[in-house]
Motif scaffolding. Structure first.
Motif, mmCIF file in Angstrom:
data_model
loop_
_atom_site.group_PDB
_atom_site.id
_atom_site.type_symbol
_atom_site.label_atom_id
_atom_site.label_comp_id
_atom_site.label_asym_id
_atom_site.label_seq_id
_atom_site.Cartn_x
_atom_site.Cartn_y
_atom_site.Cartn_z
ATOM 1 N N LEU A 30 -13.989 1.824 2.373
ATOM 2 C CA LEU A 30 -12.578 1.441 2.226
ATOM 3 C C LEU A 30 -12.326 0.082 2.892
ATOM 4 C CD1 LEU A 30 -9.820 2.816 1.312
ATOM 5 C CD2 LEU A 30 -9.536 3.422 3.717
ATOM 6 N N HIS A 31 -12.853 -0.053 4.108
ATOM 7 C CA HIS A 31 -12.603 -1.266 4.882
ATOM 8 C C HIS A 31 -13.214 -2.497 4.215
ATOM 9 C CE1 HIS A 31 -12.252 -2.906 9.279
ATOM 10 N NE2 HIS A 31 -11.656 -3.675 8.396
ATOM 11 N N HIS A 32 -14.467 -2.376 3.782
ATOM 12 C CA HIS A 32 -15.141 -3.520 3.153
ATOM 13 C C HIS A 32 -14.638 -3.770 1.728
ATOM 14 C CE1 HIS A 32 -18.418 -5.420 0.803
ATOM 15 N NE2 HIS A 32 -18.494 -6.209 1.859
ATOM 16 N N LEU A 78 -13.230 -13.347 9.947
ATOM 17 C CA LEU A 78 -13.401 -12.334 10.996
ATOM 18 C C LEU A 78 -14.102 -11.081 10.476
ATOM 19 C CD1 LEU A 78 -10.026 -12.714 12.924
ATOM 20 C CD2 LEU A 78 -12.308 -13.175 13.820
ATOM 21 N N HIS A 79 -13.765 -10.643 9.267
ATOM 22 C CA HIS A 79 -14.453 -9.458 8.726
ATOM 23 C C HIS A 79 -15.940 -9.738 8.505
ATOM 24 C CE1 HIS A 79 -10.408 -7.806 7.998
ATOM 25 N NE2 HIS A 79 -11.029 -6.645 8.145
ATOM 26 N N THR A 80 -16.257 -10.929 8.014
ATOM 27 C CA THR A 80 -17.664 -11.284 7.796
ATOM 28 C C THR A 80 -18.434 -11.212 9.114
ATOM 29 O OG1 THR A 80 -17.010 -12.700 5.956
ATOM 30 C CG2 THR A 80 -19.191 -13.096 6.888
ATOM 31 N N GLY A 130 -4.786 -6.685 15.150
ATOM 32 C CA GLY A 130 -5.512 -7.840 15.661
ATOM 33 C C GLY A 130 -6.962 -7.532 15.967
ATOM 34 N N TRP A 131 -7.530 -8.371 16.798
ATOM 35 C CA TRP A 131 -8.952 -8.336 17.069
ATOM 36 C C TRP A 131 -9.229 -8.654 18.535
ATOM 37 C CZ3 TRP A 131 -12.689 -8.287 12.910
ATOM 38 C CH2 TRP A 131 -12.120 -8.300 11.638
ATOM 39 N N ALA A 132 -10.351 -8.161 19.031
ATOM 40 C CA ALA A 132 -10.948 -8.719 20.239
ATOM 41 C C ALA A 132 -12.170 -9.481 19.748
ATOM 42 C CB ALA A 132 -11.371 -7.618 21.196
ATOM 43 N N LEU A 165 -14.340 -7.693 16.956
ATOM 44 C CA LEU A 165 -14.055 -6.261 16.805
ATOM 45 C C LEU A 165 -12.660 -6.088 16.198
ATOM 46 C CD1 LEU A 165 -14.302 -3.213 17.275
ATOM 47 C CD2 LEU A 165 -13.725 -3.611 19.683
ATOM 48 N N ASP A 166 -12.624 -5.488 15.055
ATOM 49 C CA ASP A 166 -11.374 -5.255 14.321
ATOM 50 C C ASP A 166 -10.650 -4.052 14.918
ATOM 51 O OD1 ASP A 166 -9.398 -4.901 12.406
ATOM 52 O OD2 ASP A 166 -10.767 -5.078 10.693
ATOM 53 N N VAL A 167 -9.432 -4.272 15.392
ATOM 54 C CA VAL A 167 -8.643 -3.129 15.870
ATOM 55 C C VAL A 167 -7.326 -2.985 15.096
ATOM 56 C CG1 VAL A 167 -9.725 -2.851 18.126
ATOM 57 C CG2 VAL A 167 -7.828 -4.449 17.910
ATOM 58 N N GLU A 169 -5.180 -0.952 12.498
ATOM 59 C CA GLU A 169 -5.239 0.502 12.273
ATOM 60 C C GLU A 169 -6.177 0.856 11.122
ATOM 61 O OE1 GLU A 169 -1.344 2.222 11.991
ATOM 62 O OE2 GLU A 169 -1.118 2.275 14.170
ATOM 63 N N HIS A 170 -6.252 0.008 10.107
ATOM 64 C CA HIS A 170 -7.113 0.341 8.956
ATOM 65 C C HIS A 170 -8.596 0.402 9.359
ATOM 66 C CE1 HIS A 170 -7.414 -4.227 7.911
ATOM 67 N NE2 HIS A 170 -8.604 -3.855 8.339
ATOM 68 N N ALA A 171 -8.927 -0.209 10.522
ATOM 69 C CA ALA A 171 -10.326 -0.232 10.970
ATOM 70 C C ALA A 171 -10.776 1.095 11.572
ATOM 71 C CB ALA A 171 -10.520 -1.352 11.986
HETATM 72 MN MN MN Z 1 -10.054 -5.034 8.892
#
Ligand code: MN
Length: 206
Positions: A30-32, A78-80, A130-132, A165-167, A169-171
């Motif tokens: 789902l995420h990718h 960021l996802h890559t 967001g992300w760390a 690191l994706d934070v 909610e969908h992650a």
């Molecule tokens: Mn994501």
């Protein structure tokens, strides 16, 4: 000269079920295939719109367009990095960094354990989506932990990213519901330190 291009969704560097039990096959798919693909599609739609405006000799709303473009492109970048920064647990994923990256993290944060704690705190305290991330600043020769809002806010221009690191909610929601902290804790079992070290080596070699 090479022609301009559009973005392409990069394939995952492992199978959809390779990160289980920490990230389920269903969530990774789902995420990718949906979320990441959506940012690639979104970025390309804007680039296509800009190409068309140029061809038609018309203008476009620069403020809204460039804000949206930064968000969509940031999502793709960021996802890559997020996918490449993980590997199956025990098969390249998890453990601790070695080499120069380990030295830099210990110099900056005192110990790997303290770095890990600060990075987790950063991820857990992102407000909303967001992300760390971990970046490296060549001017100061220091690693920086970053807290990115959305995909594009609080970015340090010119700093090179090593890990993300994706934070959103969908992650994690399909696997962890509202327990982001448990997802962050699980992610440490997947971190591909070899890839992060390779990125740092390339930055330092230039
Ligand atoms: Mn994501």
């Amino acid at each position: 000269m090479e022609q301009t291009k559009l973005y392409e969704l990069p394939p995952l560097p492992y199978a959809y079920d390779a990160l289980e039990p920490y990230i389920s096959e269903e969530l990774l798919k789902l995420h990718h295939d949906k979320h990441h693909a959506g940012y690639v599609k979104g970025a390309n739609a804007i680039l296509t719109k800009m190409d068309k405006a140029r061809a038609d000799g018309t203008e476009f709303d620069t403020k809204a367009t460039f804000k949206e473009l930064s968000f969509q492109v940031g999502g793709n970048v960021l996802h890559t990095l997020f996918w490449k920064g993980m590997a199956p647990a025990g098969k390249g994923g998890g453990g601790e960094p070695t080499g120069i990256l380990a030295t830099k993290l210990i110099e900056e944060y005192g110990s790997f354990a303290r770095f890990k704690k600060l990075f987790s705190m950063t991820a857990n305290s992102v407000e909303g989506s967001g992300w760390a991330a971990l970046a490296f600043c060549k001017k100061t020769n220091r690693p920086f932990i970053m807290q990115v809002e959305k995909h594009n806010v609080n970015i340090y221009p010119n700093f090179r990213l090593l890990l993300a690191l994706d934070v959103w909610e969908h992650a994690y929601y399909p696997d962890y519901k509202n327990e982001r902290g448990k997802f962050v804790e699980a992610w440490w079992n997947l971190v591909n330190w070899k890839e992060a070290s390779h990125l740092l080596d390339m930055i330092l070699a230039k």
